[in-house]
Design a protein around this motif. Structure first.
Motif, mmCIF file in Angstrom:
data_model
loop_
_atom_site.group_PDB
_atom_site.id
_atom_site.type_symbol
_atom_site.label_atom_id
_atom_site.label_comp_id
_atom_site.label_asym_id
_atom_site.label_seq_id
_atom_site.Cartn_x
_atom_site.Cartn_y
_atom_site.Cartn_z
ATOM 1 N N SER A 608 0.831 -1.211 0.000
ATOM 2 C CA SER A 608 0.000 0.000 0.000
ATOM 3 C C SER A 608 0.858 1.251 0.000
ATOM 4 O O SER A 608 0.589 2.212 -0.723
ATOM 5 N N GLN A 678 -9.435 8.792 -6.674
ATOM 6 C CA GLN A 678 -9.134 7.394 -6.311
ATOM 7 C C GLN A 678 -8.123 7.350 -5.175
ATOM 8 O O GLN A 678 -8.235 6.551 -4.252
ATOM 9 N N GLN A 681 -9.675 8.318 -1.862
ATOM 10 C CA GLN A 681 -10.512 7.227 -1.340
ATOM 11 C C GLN A 681 -9.655 6.123 -0.735
ATOM 12 O O GLN A 681 -9.939 5.622 0.348
ATOM 13 N N ALA A 682 -8.592 5.761 -1.445
ATOM 14 C CA ALA A 682 -7.734 4.681 -0.940
ATOM 15 C C ALA A 682 -7.081 5.093 0.371
ATOM 16 O O ALA A 682 -7.001 4.315 1.323
ATOM 17 N N HIS A 685 -9.483 4.918 3.194
ATOM 18 C CA HIS A 685 -10.189 3.652 3.338
ATOM 19 C C HIS A 685 -9.717 2.972 4.614
ATOM 20 O O HIS A 685 -8.551 2.630 4.767
ATOM 21 N N ASP A 691 -7.297 -5.400 2.930
ATOM 22 C CA ASP A 691 -8.314 -4.593 2.243
ATOM 23 C C ASP A 691 -7.717 -3.328 1.663
ATOM 24 O O ASP A 691 -8.012 -2.922 0.548
ATOM 25 N N HIS A 692 -6.900 -2.737 2.486
ATOM 26 C CA HIS A 692 -6.257 -1.495 2.116
ATOM 27 C C HIS A 692 -5.434 -1.692 0.840
ATOM 28 O O HIS A 692 -5.519 -0.918 -0.110
ATOM 29 N N ARG A 694 -5.773 -4.015 -1.362
ATOM 30 C CA ARG A 694 -6.667 -4.299 -2.489
ATOM 31 C C ARG A 694 -7.207 -3.001 -3.096
ATOM 32 O O ARG A 694 -7.299 -2.858 -4.305
ATOM 33 N N THR A 695 -7.558 -2.046 -2.226
ATOM 34 C CA THR A 695 -8.073 -0.777 -2.737
ATOM 35 C C THR A 695 -7.013 -0.054 -3.559
ATOM 36 O O THR A 695 -7.300 0.466 -4.631
ATOM 37 N N ASP A 698 -6.768 -1.883 -6.891
ATOM 38 C CA ASP A 698 -7.923 -1.792 -7.800
ATOM 39 C C ASP A 698 -8.273 -0.366 -8.199
ATOM 40 O O ASP A 698 -8.872 -0.147 -9.245
ATOM 41 N N LYS A 699 -7.932 0.603 -7.364
ATOM 42 C CA LYS A 699 -8.319 1.988 -7.670
ATOM 43 C C LYS A 699 -7.128 2.812 -8.166
ATOM 44 O O LYS A 699 -7.198 3.453 -9.206
#
Ligand code: ADP
Ligand code: MG
Length: 735
Positions: A608, A678, A681-682, A685, A691-692, A694-695, A698-699
């Protein structure tokens, strides 16, 4: 002199000046003429020779015994060793020492402390055994993945006597570096070294047990060997400093395809450019002094890409030496006006950089366990080891895949240049035939195949080791007497891939020993080994693949075979903590469940963070460097069109072009806004590390891709004299 020191920021003028400077650079000579290599090698290492020369005989013997058996040194002995080490270091100009360790940041860490101490108002130099064997760096700022609450921030480093202390010489002095492991006060590993050491012990234990079963009565321990082929890029430092994306992230986030890339295939093994060769020679000199046995150098496939490879060593030492090699190369590169890029994918559209991890196992007697032998007994041992590796990779492909999963490597794995993300083993034709013949058991097969093979009786056909037989598309290839794990990224510390390799192979060795023991009682050793090996070959045959690993057909076939495919780092990382893998690590004492979980979290977080830094760099460059340049160009074109029109000239086509440029700028601003959304948002998030990550994947990653596409289009339209970022054609070819 560097132009950036001259006070100019990223601008078209600075770019032009940097290019002019390059034209005037010439190879940099080393300060003193080097001594002959045998005298030079290891002069900066406090190795066995120095210990023997400087310690009383009894102390030397006691120390060697501790090193061999992994025991702790008692205080008296530690004091003697520390003092000898200090005297040696001080004679060579050292004033400071540091424990040198490998926290889970992917690089090394050091905290210097001087030998100085005051005695009656006078300064003396001293180094105690206590300071040698244990350090207490504040650990609170290293990643711990939740292992260490901040109120117990302290961690400690402990000397690993199997890796020798060394002296780093720098411009104004020298520092004694002591390789150490790094743990929390509760004993959990906070580094990459500790699990590697633990896995080496596990592998040795299981290998010795199996070899004894096979009739080897002398073997005392087994160690793994490692040779890392290290790929890297060099870029002129003045150009590098004008690429804030490279400086912040290690890769270019923008850059249009140059007219010439690597299509002519003229760089690979080409003659080495003099400035580059001067750099290589000095880096090698430094490394030889540090006892790192670097051996080969050559130009790699991509323009301005190179490789250095050492002679293989014991894995625990080779891992340290690879870390040192990366550090030294980066530092020496600066002296030569270069920057050394270790990122897996600094440039889009041309090859990235990997680190081929050549791995084998050897006995204390020096026998390579992956060397096909000349006698039936040696062949039997070889086939047992081969079956063990096949089983390990087949059962634990998911786990091995996690060790190469990080943001940088996502650009290589699965792209058409590096090994695919699907793990399979390449054995080559001859050895595959042997495996098939053993499985067939009858020698039926095709005419090419040998007669019935029986381990312990037959001799393997000679296996040629020539380079033409090699499959460059395989992620895990047998290359004559070792396996080459090619999916490791160039920037990676190879502690973890090797700790996992050791552990999964230890698991296979243990399983094979159990089975042979069971079957031996009924059938005798030879038949038991045959049965167990053939059974394993049958079971794990699906992991063998000699074809083209890049082809789409292979992806389909692998799926049919049930081989896992984790397309990106985020998909892969979560497997590290699966029940199967936690159980495996615990069974061999390599990592506890807590340690596994913390490592997995750190890996997700690292992903991330890497993408977040890239996102921010891309945005800042887009807003403050690229957009203004494009608008400036737009203004000039608009003014020119307007002026021409005022003179009554037909400007239809030019107007069309202006509209096209404006449309691209419009799209660019749209892409900036999209990435901004994007990214925000990430960033905000909330969620688990997985999850983090993944965001971000994907974003943010796709939005960065969209932004780049428009920017690269603009690069091809904007007046070259106004373009502020050094272009690929300059970065890749001007040296
Ligand atoms: P290539 O793979 O390009 O043919 P080599 O076979 O010469 O090159 O070796 C590549 C790397 O593999 C070198 O670093 C070499 O020291 C290492 N290597 C050779 N034998 C072993 C071994 N038994 N164990 C581990 N590494 C090895
Ligand atoms: Mg190789």
């Amino acid at each position: 002199m560097s132009i950036v020191q001259g006070g100019r920021s990223v601008s078209a003028a600075a770019r032009a000046a940097a290019i002019q400077l390059i034209a005037r650079k010439s190879p940099v000579a080393v300060a003193a003429a080097p001594q002959p290599l045998p005298q030079l090698f290891g002069v900066n290492v406090f190795g066995l020779d120095q210990m023997r020369a400087r310690l009383p005989e009894s102390a030397y013997k006691a120390l060697r015994s501790c090193m061999e058996h992994g025991q702790e040194l008692d205080h008296a002995l530690a004091d003697l060793v520390a003092n000898a080490m200090k005297e040696w270091a001080v004679e060579r100009g050292a004033t400071h020492f540091t424990h040198w360790f490998q926290p889970m940041t992917g690089s090394t860490a050091e905290k210097h402390d001087s030998f100085a101490s005051l005695e009656g108002g006078k300064l003396i130099l001293e180094f105690s055994g206590k300071a040698l064997i244990k350090g207490e760096p504040d650990a609170s700022s290293f990643p711990s993945g939740g292992l260490r609450a901040t109120f117990e921030a302290r961690g400690y480093t402990a000397w690993d006597p199997t890796s020798p202390a060394f002296l780093r010489e720098t411009t104004n002095g020298s520092t004694l570096c002591i390789p150490t492991a790094f743990c929390s006060w509760t004993g959990e590993a906070l580094d990459e070294k500790t699990p590697l050491l633990r896995s080496s012990e596990a592998l040795s234990r299981e290998a010795v047990r199996l070899l004894r079963l096979l009739g080897d009565e002398r073997v005392q321990y087994v160690y793994t060997t490692l040779g890392c082929e290290q790929e890297y890029f060099l870029i002129d430092r003045d150009l590098y400093l004008l690429r804030p994306d490279l400086v912040a992230t290690g890769r270019t986030l923008f850059g249009a395809r140059p007219p010439k890339g690597q299509e002519l295939e003229d760089h690979y093994f080409g003659s080495i450019q003099p400035r580059v060769l001067a750099f290589m020679q000095e880096a090698e000199l430094e490394l030889w002094k540090l006892g790192v046995p670097v051996k080969t150098r050559h130009n790699e496939v991509a323009p301005s890409q190179y490789e250095v490879a050492p002679i293989f060593e014991r894995t625990t030492v080779a891992v340290d030496h690879n870390m040192l090699a990366m550090e030294v190369m980066k530092q020496v590169a600066q002296r030569h006006g270069f920057h050394c890029l270790l990122h897996e994918k600094p440039y889009a559209g041309i090859n990235g950089s990997g680190k081929h991890n050549n791995w084998s196992m050897a006995t204390d007697g020096g026998d390579n366990l992956l060397e096909p032998g000349t006698s039936p007994e040696q062949n039997m041992r070889f086939m047992v080891m081969l079956a063990a590796v096949m089983r390990a990779i087949d059962l634990h492909a998911d786990l091995l895949r996690t060790t190469i999963a990080h943001a940088g490597n996502d650009h290589r794995l699965g792209a058409n240049e590096a090994p695919p993300a699907i793990l399979s083993i390449y054995l080559g034709e001859q050895l595959t035939d042997v495996v098939e013949a053993l499985i067939a058991g009858t020698g039926r097969g095709s005419e090419r195949k040998r007669d019935t093979m029986r381990l312990g009786v037959s001799v393997l056909p000679p296996l040629p080791r020539d380079a033409t037989d090699r499959n460059r598309t395989s992620p895990f290839a047998f290359t004559g007497n070792k396996f080459e794990f090619r999916a490791v990224g160039a920037s990676q510390a190879c502690g973890r891939p090797n700790a996992v390799l050791n552990t999964i192979v230890a698991d296979s060795l243990a399983c094979i020993a159990d089975e042979i023991e069971r079957a031996k009682a009924q059938k005798g050793l030879e038949a038991a080994v045959n049965e167990v090996v053939v059974d394993l070959l049958k079971k794990h045959r699906r992991i063998l693949f000699n074809g083209n690993g890049y082809s789409a057909a292979w992806h389909q076939e692998a799926e049919q075979r049930g081989l896992p495919s984790f397309r990106n780092a985020v998909d892969a990382i979560g497997n590290f903590g699966s029940r199967k893998n936690v159980e495996l690590f615990e069974r061999f004492g390599v990592l506890s469940a807590k340690e596994v979980e913390s490592r997995m979290n750190i890996q997700f977080e690292a992903y991330s963070k890497a993408i977040a830094i890239e996102g921010q760099s891309a945005l800042s460059l887009a807003r403050t460097v690229i957009l203004p340049a494009a608008q400036k160009s737009q203004l000039a074109v608009a003014q020119s069109v307007q002026a021409a029109k005022a003179c009554g000239i037909d400007v239809k086509v030019q107007e069309k072009r202006l509209r096209e440029l404006s449309a691209r700028i419009e799209a660019f601003v749209g892409a900036i806004d999209d990435l901004t959304t994007q990214f925000e948002q990430a960033e905000h998030h909330a969620g688990a590390p997985a999850d983090h990550a993944r965001t971000y994947r994907d974003k943010v990653v796709p939005a960065m891709g969209r932004l780049r596409e428009v920017a690269d289009g603009l690069e091809t339209m904007v007046d070259d004299a106004d373009w502020p970022l050094p272009k690929y054609r300059e970065i890749l070819f001007l040296q």
